[in-house]
Scaffold this motif. Sequence first.
Motif, PDB file in Angstrom:
ATOM      1  N   ASN A  53       7.164   5.908   4.729  1.00 14.08           N
ATOM      2  CA  ASN A  53       5.981   5.452   3.997  1.00 14.08           C
ATOM      3  C   ASN A  53       4.975   6.586   3.841  1.00 14.08           C
ATOM      4  O   ASN A  53       4.402   6.788   2.762  1.00 14.08           O
ATOM      5  CB  ASN A  53       5.332   4.261   4.709  1.00 14.08           C
ATOM      6  CG  ASN A  53       5.910   2.928   4.288  1.00 14.08           C
ATOM      7  OD1 ASN A  53       5.560   2.396   3.242  1.00 14.08           O
ATOM      8  ND2 ASN A  53       6.817   2.387   5.091  1.00 14.08           N
ATOM      9  N   VAL A  99      12.418   2.922   1.788  1.00 12.84           N
ATOM     10  CA  VAL A  99      11.562   3.114   0.619  1.00 12.84           C
ATOM     11  C   VAL A  99      11.790   4.488   0.006  1.00 12.84           C
ATOM     12  O   VAL A  99      11.970   5.477   0.709  1.00 12.84           O
ATOM     13  CB  VAL A  99      10.065   2.938   0.979  1.00 12.84           C
ATOM     14  CG1 VAL A  99       9.752   1.488   1.275  1.00 12.84           C
ATOM     15  CG2 VAL A  99       9.672   3.818   2.166  1.00 12.84           C
ATOM     16  N   TYR A 102       7.176   5.762  -4.817  1.00 10.18           N
ATOM     17  CA  TYR A 102       5.764   5.517  -4.499  1.00 10.18           C
ATOM     18  C   TYR A 102       5.209   4.342  -5.287  1.00 10.18           C
ATOM     19  O   TYR A 102       4.491   3.497  -4.743  1.00 10.18           O
ATOM     20  CB  TYR A 102       4.939   6.782  -4.776  1.00 10.18           C
ATOM     21  CG  TYR A 102       3.455   6.531  -4.821  1.00 10.18           C
ATOM     22  CD1 TYR A 102       2.741   6.298  -3.646  1.00 10.18           C
ATOM     23  CD2 TYR A 102       2.765   6.499  -6.033  1.00 10.18           C
ATOM     24  CE1 TYR A 102       1.384   6.040  -3.667  1.00 10.18           C
ATOM     25  CE2 TYR A 102       1.395   6.247  -6.067  1.00 10.18           C
ATOM     26  CZ  TYR A 102       0.720   6.020  -4.889  1.00 10.18           C
ATOM     27  OH  TYR A 102      -0.624   5.751  -4.922  1.00 10.18           O
ATOM     28  N   LYS A 104       6.728   1.712  -6.594  1.00 10.35           N
ATOM     29  CA  LYS A 104       7.244   0.458  -6.061  1.00 10.35           C
ATOM     30  C   LYS A 104       6.600   0.141  -4.711  1.00 10.35           C
ATOM     31  O   LYS A 104       6.318  -1.012  -4.393  1.00 10.35           O
ATOM     32  CB  LYS A 104       8.772   0.539  -5.919  1.00 10.35           C
ATOM     33  CG  LYS A 104       9.540   0.562  -7.227  1.00 10.35           C
ATOM     34  CD  LYS A 104      11.029   0.717  -6.954  1.00 10.35           C
ATOM     35  CE  LYS A 104      11.839   0.717  -8.242  1.00 10.35           C
ATOM     36  NZ  LYS A 104      11.888  -0.618  -8.846  1.00 10.35           N
ATOM     37  N   GLN A 105       6.397   1.162  -3.905  1.00  9.47           N
ATOM     38  CA  GLN A 105       5.766   0.989  -2.602  1.00  9.47           C
ATOM     39  C   GLN A 105       4.388   0.330  -2.760  1.00  9.47           C
ATOM     40  O   GLN A 105       4.076  -0.673  -2.098  1.00  9.47           O
ATOM     41  CB  GLN A 105       5.619   2.351  -1.909  1.00  9.47           C
ATOM     42  CG  GLN A 105       4.862   2.329  -0.588  1.00  9.47           C
ATOM     43  CD  GLN A 105       4.424   3.727  -0.164  1.00  9.47           C
ATOM     44  OE1 GLN A 105       4.089   4.568  -0.996  1.00  9.47           O
ATOM     45  NE2 GLN A 105       4.447   3.982   1.136  1.00  9.47           N
ATOM     46  N   THR A 108       4.378  -3.376  -4.569  1.00  7.55           N
ATOM     47  CA  THR A 108       4.763  -4.509  -3.720  1.00  7.55           C
ATOM     48  C   THR A 108       3.684  -4.803  -2.681  1.00  7.55           C
ATOM     49  O   THR A 108       3.438  -5.976  -2.346  1.00  7.55           O
ATOM     50  CB  THR A 108       6.110  -4.264  -3.014  1.00  7.55           C
ATOM     51  OG1 THR A 108       6.072  -2.991  -2.340  1.00  7.55           O
ATOM     52  CG2 THR A 108       7.263  -4.272  -4.008  1.00  7.55           C
ATOM     53  N   HIS A 144      11.610  -2.073  -1.119  1.00  5.87           N
ATOM     54  CA  HIS A 144      10.148  -2.004  -1.192  1.00  5.87           C
ATOM     55  C   HIS A 144       9.479  -3.339  -0.878  1.00  5.87           C
ATOM     56  O   HIS A 144       8.435  -3.372  -0.212  1.00  5.87           O
ATOM     57  CB  HIS A 144       9.729  -1.471  -2.555  1.00  5.87           C
ATOM     58  CG  HIS A 144      10.250  -0.096  -2.820  1.00  5.87           C
ATOM     59  ND1 HIS A 144      11.488   0.120  -3.381  1.00  5.87           N
ATOM     60  CD2 HIS A 144       9.730   1.133  -2.552  1.00  5.87           C
ATOM     61  CE1 HIS A 144      11.703   1.420  -3.466  1.00  5.87           C
ATOM     62  NE2 HIS A 144      10.653   2.063  -2.969  1.00  5.87           N
ATOM     63  N   ASN A 147       9.770  -3.684   2.749  1.00  6.70           N
ATOM     64  CA  ASN A 147       8.804  -2.791   3.376  1.00  6.70           C
ATOM     65  C   ASN A 147       7.416  -3.429   3.423  1.00  6.70           C
ATOM     66  O   ASN A 147       6.709  -3.344   4.437  1.00  6.70           O
ATOM     67  CB  ASN A 147       8.737  -1.475   2.604  1.00  6.70           C
ATOM     68  CG  ASN A 147       7.759  -0.488   3.208  1.00  6.70           C
ATOM     69  OD1 ASN A 147       7.961   0.013   4.302  1.00  6.70           O
ATOM     70  ND2 ASN A 147       6.676  -0.217   2.500  1.00  6.70           N
TER      71      ASN A 147
END
Length: 227
Positions: A53, A99, A102, A104-105, A108, A144, A147
């Motif tokens: 992350n 992951v 970025y 998508k991180q 979500t 993601h 995560n």
Amino acid sequence: MIQLFGNINNKTKLKNILSKIQDIYETGVYPINYSVVFDIIKILADNINYRNNKALLANAQREDIWNDTFTNMIYEANEVDIKKEFIIEMGKHPVLTNVWNYKKQIDTLKFFSEEDNNWKTNPLNHIYYLLLPMGLTVIVNGFHSTNAGIVKSVGSLCFSPQSENPKVFDLAPLYESVFFDGNFYRETKTKKIKQRYGNEKGKSIFELGCIYEIGRIIHNESKKGPI
């Protein structure tokens, strides 16, 4: 910069961790000792999740979980039939995701920050495997969103006899032929480095190797049965 383990090498780190795990079993009381060991596995898995992350936020090199010897050994393990439904809770149990994007991180994390968007599995998106004896759930697809569930400690993963995507694998039979030495997975008989998928060689993710060897202790202790 303060380093958690100072300047000691990975082989010494591994030895120290495993000695503490063994001590938990020898001085603890069942089932508390087992619970604490799985908590430690969660700490190690969370550390990998945290680094990846952070790497995305910093535009830095991330660690590809699915390019590691550990995860590729899943395909040499025994698949276990799921006879009864059970639940893995994000934020409580060790869950490892991968992951890589970025946008998508962040998207979500935003999505599950909205009050009406409760986390739940999507059978078309979420694929995940539970690995025994270490009790680690590894995400195969839906990285993601999973995560986000881990970061926010929300949601759960269901394993059911009726489900197609969730699978359970037992790595215990591999302990006779493969060990982790702190840097590499090696074949027990020849001591040769076990090649990763695609015939790549190289150091593996340290925490995954620790989890693999902790699984060996769990396997050996479980054969003794509760005291």
